[in-house]
Design a protein around this motif. Structure first.
Motif, PDB file in Angstrom:
ATOM      1  N   PRO A 119       0.767  -1.132   0.022  1.00  0.00           N
ATOM      2  CA  PRO A 119      -0.110   0.087  -0.039  1.00  0.00           C
ATOM      3  C   PRO A 119       0.910   1.159   0.076  1.00  0.00           C
ATOM      4  O   PRO A 119       1.821   1.367   0.623  1.00  0.00           O
ATOM      5  CB  PRO A 119      -0.818  -0.103   1.370  1.00  0.00           C
ATOM      6  CG  PRO A 119      -0.055  -0.974   2.231  1.00  0.00           C
ATOM      7  CD  PRO A 119       0.919  -1.961   1.133  1.00  0.00           C
ATOM      8  N   SER A 128       4.595  17.030   7.548  1.00  0.00           N
ATOM      9  CA  SER A 128       4.596  16.368   6.238  1.00  0.00           C
ATOM     10  C   SER A 128       3.139  16.665   5.772  1.00  0.00           C
ATOM     11  O   SER A 128       2.761  15.908   4.780  1.00  0.00           O
ATOM     12  CB  SER A 128       4.852  15.039   6.231  1.00  0.00           C
ATOM     13  OG  SER A 128       4.141  14.183   7.238  1.00  0.00           O
ATOM     14  N   GLY A 183       0.482   5.473   0.465  1.00  0.00           N
ATOM     15  CA  GLY A 183      -0.260   6.688   0.418  1.00  0.00           C
ATOM     16  C   GLY A 183       0.428   7.879   0.095  1.00  0.00           C
ATOM     17  O   GLY A 183       0.926   7.919  -0.979  1.00  0.00           O
ATOM     18  N   GLY A 184       0.927   8.696   0.845  1.00  0.00           N
ATOM     19  CA  GLY A 184       1.651  10.022   0.407  1.00  0.00           C
ATOM     20  C   GLY A 184       2.954   9.916   0.353  1.00  0.00           C
ATOM     21  O   GLY A 184       3.755  10.914  -0.169  1.00  0.00           O
ATOM     22  N   THR A 224       5.566   9.850   2.602  1.00  0.00           N
ATOM     23  CA  THR A 224       6.250  10.255   3.403  1.00  0.00           C
ATOM     24  C   THR A 224       6.659   9.821   4.705  1.00  0.00           C
ATOM     25  O   THR A 224       7.506  10.279   5.517  1.00  0.00           O
ATOM     26  CB  THR A 224       5.488  11.641   4.106  1.00  0.00           C
ATOM     27  OG1 THR A 224       4.330  11.170   4.815  1.00  0.00           O
ATOM     28  CG2 THR A 224       4.811  12.493   3.105  1.00  0.00           C
ATOM     29  N   GLY A 225       6.352   8.505   4.682  1.00  0.00           N
ATOM     30  CA  GLY A 225       6.841   7.660   5.649  1.00  0.00           C
ATOM     31  C   GLY A 225       8.595   7.357   5.764  1.00  0.00           C
ATOM     32  O   GLY A 225       9.035   7.504   4.588  1.00  0.00           O
ATOM     33  N   THR A 233      -1.154  11.180   3.733  1.00  0.00           N
ATOM     34  CA  THR A 233      -2.697  10.783   3.817  1.00  0.00           C
ATOM     35  C   THR A 233      -3.357  10.250   5.003  1.00  0.00           C
ATOM     36  O   THR A 233      -2.490   9.810   5.735  1.00  0.00           O
ATOM     37  CB  THR A 233      -2.899   9.834   2.677  1.00  0.00           C
ATOM     38  OG1 THR A 233      -2.184   8.521   3.062  1.00  0.00           O
ATOM     39  CG2 THR A 233      -2.085  10.221   1.225  1.00  0.00           C
TER      40      THR A 233
END
Ligand SMILES: Cc1cc2nc3c(=O)[nH]c(=O)nc-3n(C[C@H](O)[C@H](O)[C@H](O)COP(=O)(O)OP(=O)(O)OC[C@H]3O[C@@H](n4cnc5c(N)ncnc54)[C@H](O)[C@@H]3O)c2cc1C
Length: 467
Positions: free
Chosen positions: A65, A131, A67-68, A70-71, A136
């Motif tokens: 998965p 962030s 999302g944005g 930014t992890g 997200t």
């Protein structure tokens, strides 16, 4: 080999399956290995995602998965033979109920989009992180995001009332509770919050809303030594109670790094103090809060704990102070690359940890600067190293510097915020007892026996078995 494009195009349409040749043009965000998969698939809704999961399981494919992106722990890394599930088409704010104090959103909605939609209604979500422009809601749930207001509002775990989750066998689990109090059976949503996409895919989020405080204001306070931080925090807690929004700290190297970037025509406070703290407080009006901040600082100046301080006189000044704390990307403007850590300790140990780390660095890698900052009120420090590409290839040396120092402190964690991903997986056993790691593995096995979801993240799960 299964033709992945055809497999998923039959579900979402050919336009929403991107093959590897098209992935290289996309931005990998903060995870350089994010785009290694064979395909990226963009479902429009949970029904499509359910079919994707069933197919992936039947063909023993891994789904990663996104999302944005930014992890910061390589939790979105993907590899050939895997498919990325991107939530970019599931990005609607479905419902806002001001009376009940809830918003229902799809996972691809960014934090900033939700904040912008709520602001005119005088509402906000409790979690705010730097962030915000890219991260997200799905990613925030899956990492149990914290941030700069945890003191007052808690992390995502305290702010999510309900979820919809697609399981590895394709079942759509409806956990979309909107009630504040609901004790009917096990609170299953908590298993998925912070599980980094390894147990289920989050497709709907019911998030708690809060009234925007009438006024907020902050002070930047400098002390002689980081040893003064616990006492200053305690004083802030007793002075402001629940009105204390944030208590953040920056060690001098970090403060100098961020405030030497363009945009700081005038420093909020000069360089060279022992440590800097941002104290943000909410209240009925700016003037009231300014007076309370002044009354908070004055006695500490008299005792010599605080050596310098400034109270923001306008929203622009407040933003400048916060930029000194939030612009952690500064590090990538002064070095080839960087490493970032997010440890957790008891309040009383924060300063000693930073000192011990500095001592170890000086002995083992003379000249290496640990840039230390963090959410002191939550016992969460971030440490960054600015290093070269060749040094990055030997990152285990830097990992050991951090984790060996951490092991000197009894109550500590290798991750207060960002999770485990791939990056911290080898160190999980240093922070979590073996029986607990084993129980995590059993849970993964129960919910995702074929290791479909985010393979290899958090736990070194067994490889995908034969069909
Ligand atoms: C400058 C900067 C500041 C930051 N500050 C903070 C901070 O203060 N506090 C904090 O907690 N974090 C912070 N972060 C880290 C990061 O922003 C958070 O972890 C954020 O929650 C990640 O959201 P994302 O959408 O970018 O998720 P991604 O990076 O895309 O994914 C994160 C993880 O969640 C999984 N995932 C994503 N979407 C879903 C879904 N719908 N279902 C299941 N799994 C999913 C991914 O597979 C991955 O394992 C910061 C990052 C940056 C770059």
């Amino acid at each position: 080999m299964t033709n992945l494009k055809d497999l998923f195009a039959a579900i979402v349409g050919a336009d929403h399956v991107l093959t590897a040749d098209r992935l290289s043009a996309r931005d990998p965000g903060y995870c350089t290995d994010a785009l290694g998969a064979s395909v990226l698939v963009r479902p429009a809704n949970s029904a499509e995602l359910s079919r994707i999961c069933k197919n992936a399981r039947a063909h023993r494919l891994g789904l990663v998965p996104h999302g944005g992106l930014t992890g910061l722990v390589n939790g979105t890394a993907s590899h050939p033979g895997e498919a990325i599930v991107s939530f970019e088409r599931m990005s609607q704010i479905l419902h806002i109920d001001a009376l009940q104090g809830v918003a229902v959103v799809e996972p691809g909605v960014t934090l900033e989009q939700l904040q912008a939609a709520l602001e005119p209604m005088g509402l906000m979500i409790g979690v705010d992180i730097p962030s915000r422009g890219s991260c997200t809601n799905g990613g925030m749930v899956s990492t149990n995001a914290g941030g700069i207001q945890v003191l007052r509002y808690g992390m995502m775990r305290q702010n999510v009332l309900g979820l919809e989750v697609v399981l590895a066998d394709g079942r759509i689990l409806d956990l979309t509770n909107v009630l504040i109090k609901n004790n009917a059976g096990y609170d299953l949503k908590q298993i998925f919050i912070g599980s980094e996409g390894t147990l289920g895919l989050v497709t709907k989020i019911v998030v708690k809303l809060w009234p925007v405080p009438a006024g907020t204001c902050c002070a930047l306070v400098a002390c002689q030594s980081s040893d003064d931080l616990p006492g200053l925090f305690d004083h802030a807690r007793s002075s402001f109670g629940a009105d204390l929004m944030s208590f953040e700290a920056m060690w001098p190297e970090y403060y100098q790094l961020t405030t030497s970037q363009p945009g700081f025509d005038r420093l909020p406070l000069p360089w060279g103090h022992g440590v800097y703290a941002i104290v943000e407080v909410c209240g009925t009006s700016r003037s009231d809060i300014e007076a309370r901040l002044a009354a908070f600082i004055e006695p500490k100046i008299e005792t010599g704990t605080v050596v310098d301080a400034v109270i923001a006189q306008s929203e622009a000044e407040r933003r400048t102070i916060w930029r000194s704390r939030e612009d952690s990307d500064s590090i990538d403007r002064v070095s080839d690359t960087s490493l970032s850590y997010d440890v957790g300790l008891q309040l009383a140990d924060l300063s000693s940890f930073a000192k011990r780390l500095g001592e170890r660095c000086a002995i083992q890698i003379p000249g290496l600067v640990p840039y230390v900052f963090g959410h002191v009120g939550d016992g969460n420090l971030h440490i960054m190293f600015a290093i070269s590409e060749s040094e990055f290839a030997q990152r285990e040396i830097y990992d050991r510097l951090i984790y060996d120092t951490l092991s000197e402190f009894s109550a500590s964690t290798i991750s207060a915020e960002h999770g485990i991903g791939l990056e911290k997986r080898p160190f999980l056993v240093e922070s979590v007892p073996p029986d607990t790691v084993a129980a995590m593995g059993e849970l993964k096995q129960l919910l995702d026996p074929f290791n479909t979801f985010n393979p290899g993240k958090v736990l070194a799960t067994v490889s995908v078995g034969p069909s």
